[in-house]
Design a protein around this motif. Sequence first.
Motif: not given
Length: 131
Positions: A89-95
Amino acid sequence: MSVLDSITKKVTDTAKAAAKISGSVVEITKLNMSINAEEEKVRKLYMEIGKQVYEDYIDGKPLDEELMRKCIKIDEIFDNINEMKEKILELKNVKACPNCGTILAIDMEYCHKCGRKQDDDTVDAEGEKDE
Ligand SMILES: [Zn+2]
């Protein structure tokens, strides 16, 4: 029996034998497929038994020591999986919304699905909560 008859009979016999062999090959294949299907059912039941044991462990029911150790291992694996999911999620810039798990852009203030305020990392100075 003429020579031609004899040859014809031989050919027919060979064809019959071949058909018999290919017939049993088909049957063997079918049986193997049935065995695989049955084994798959057993695997599924094994899995359900294991899941039941793990649910008993989660419910705090007394378990055999060996089963207990395996359940603890499952806990550790779940922790690992969750860490890796968070990293993705961090790598995708989402949460993920902590309430419903919906994937949100990192800068979303509210979950668009359940409406939960996303105040995990940055504490709101005003301290407002609408829950
Ligand atoms: Zn939500």
